[in-house]
Design an enzyme around this catalytic site. Sequence first.
Site, PDB file in Angstrom:
ATOM      1  N   ASP A   8     -17.343  -8.995 -30.448  1.00  0.00           N
ATOM      2  CA  ASP A   8     -16.593 -10.242 -30.280  1.00  0.00           C
ATOM      3  C   ASP A   8     -15.694 -10.067 -29.047  1.00  0.00           C
ATOM      4  O   ASP A   8     -15.797  -9.065 -28.323  1.00  0.00           O
ATOM      5  CB  ASP A   8     -15.833 -10.627 -31.564  1.00  0.00           C
ATOM      6  CG  ASP A   8     -14.640  -9.729 -31.871  1.00  0.00           C
ATOM      7  OD1 ASP A   8     -14.417  -8.741 -31.136  1.00  0.00           O
ATOM      8  OD2 ASP A   8     -13.920  -9.999 -32.853  1.00  0.00           O
ATOM      9  N   CYS A  65     -15.874  -5.007 -33.127  1.00  0.00           N
ATOM     10  CA  CYS A  65     -14.820  -6.026 -33.116  1.00  0.00           C
ATOM     11  C   CYS A  65     -13.502  -5.254 -33.040  1.00  0.00           C
ATOM     12  O   CYS A  65     -13.503  -4.054 -32.746  1.00  0.00           O
ATOM     13  CB  CYS A  65     -14.910  -6.974 -34.307  1.00  0.00           C
ATOM     14  SG  CYS A  65     -14.748  -6.227 -35.933  1.00  0.00           S
ATOM     15  N   THR A  67     -11.453  -4.123 -35.327  1.00  0.00           N
ATOM     16  CA  THR A  67     -11.410  -2.996 -36.272  1.00  0.00           C
ATOM     17  C   THR A  67     -12.791  -2.485 -36.674  1.00  0.00           C
ATOM     18  O   THR A  67     -12.900  -1.391 -37.240  1.00  0.00           O
ATOM     19  CB  THR A  67     -10.729  -3.463 -37.576  1.00  0.00           C
ATOM     20  OG1 THR A  67     -11.490  -4.581 -38.081  1.00  0.00           O
ATOM     21  CG2 THR A  67      -9.289  -3.873 -37.348  1.00  0.00           C
ATOM     22  N   HIS A  98     -27.470   9.800 -45.581  1.00  0.00           N
ATOM     23  CA  HIS A  98     -27.479   9.338 -46.965  1.00  0.00           C
ATOM     24  C   HIS A  98     -27.785   7.847 -47.107  1.00  0.00           C
ATOM     25  O   HIS A  98     -28.308   7.430 -48.135  1.00  0.00           O
ATOM     26  CB  HIS A  98     -26.113   9.602 -47.629  1.00  0.00           C
ATOM     27  CG  HIS A  98     -25.878  11.052 -47.924  1.00  0.00           C
ATOM     28  ND1 HIS A  98     -24.812  11.498 -48.668  1.00  0.00           N
ATOM     29  CD2 HIS A  98     -26.578  12.171 -47.573  1.00  0.00           C
ATOM     30  CE1 HIS A  98     -24.858  12.820 -48.765  1.00  0.00           C
ATOM     31  NE2 HIS A  98     -25.913  13.259 -48.098  1.00  0.00           N
ATOM     32  N   HIS A 132     -31.617   9.738 -52.293  1.00  0.00           N
ATOM     33  CA  HIS A 132     -30.929   8.584 -51.691  1.00  0.00           C
ATOM     34  C   HIS A 132     -31.819   7.349 -51.619  1.00  0.00           C
ATOM     35  O   HIS A 132     -31.305   6.236 -51.538  1.00  0.00           O
ATOM     36  CB  HIS A 132     -30.432   8.946 -50.295  1.00  0.00           C
ATOM     37  CG  HIS A 132     -29.528  10.134 -50.272  1.00  0.00           C
ATOM     38  ND1 HIS A 132     -28.285  10.128 -50.860  1.00  0.00           N
ATOM     39  CD2 HIS A 132     -29.708  11.374 -49.788  1.00  0.00           C
ATOM     40  CE1 HIS A 132     -27.733  11.307 -50.713  1.00  0.00           C
ATOM     41  NE2 HIS A 132     -28.573  12.097 -50.079  1.00  0.00           N
TER      42      HIS A 132
HETATM   43  C1  RB5 Z   1     -10.463 -11.020 -34.037  1.00  0.00           C
HETATM   44  O1  RB5 Z   1      -9.186 -11.529 -33.865  1.00  0.00           O
HETATM   45  C2  RB5 Z   1     -10.432  -9.892 -35.079  1.00  0.00           C
HETATM   46  O2  RB5 Z   1     -10.131 -10.432 -36.326  1.00  0.00           O
HETATM   47  C3  RB5 Z   1     -11.752  -9.165 -35.084  1.00  0.00           C
HETATM   48  O3  RB5 Z   1     -11.979  -8.588 -33.837  1.00  0.00           O
HETATM   49  C4  RB5 Z   1     -11.924  -8.054 -36.095  1.00  0.00           C
HETATM   50  O4  RB5 Z   1     -10.927  -7.094 -36.004  1.00  0.00           O
HETATM   51  C5  RB5 Z   1     -12.208  -8.473 -37.488  1.00  0.00           C
HETATM   52  O5  RB5 Z   1     -12.495  -7.677 -38.377  1.00  0.00           O
END
Ligand code: RB5
Length: 146
Positions: A8, A65, A67, A98, A132
Amino acid sequence: MLIAVGSDHRGIEFKKFIINCLIDMKLECKDFGSFSAESVDYPDIAESVGKAVVSGQCNYGILICGTGIGMSMAANKVKGIRAALCIDDFMAERARLHNDANVICLGAERGEAGVKQMLNKLFSTQFEGGRHQHRLDKMAKMETSC
Ligand code: RB5
């Protein structure tokens, strides 16, 4: 081996870093966007990458993204995708060994430290099978029964 890569808006710069790592590793990649800093919805990118993997167009996917959490949740909605959010090479190795992960999700905000080691584990580790396999079969069954 062709790797589908997508991010993203939060992961654009990190995606460039990943693509350069893949080039260094002599792996081919296909970039599914996003291509600008404009805000996009991570499920749209996760769907494109997930479909490229389950259709066989690409062998593995890497989704980024902020996180990695949203991408992993979204990618796992695509039937046939086993996406793993990884933060280190141990998790990347286990995800292959696994769980036969076919998509790895990374958090751009976590930073670049250790990412090359993660990619090395990802592409050098084979699924162990055995005990597995039936767990993966159960997950596949859940895609139609839940
Ligand atoms: C985008 O603002 C953010 O929410 C996205 O990059 C991500 O961290 C979502 O899990």
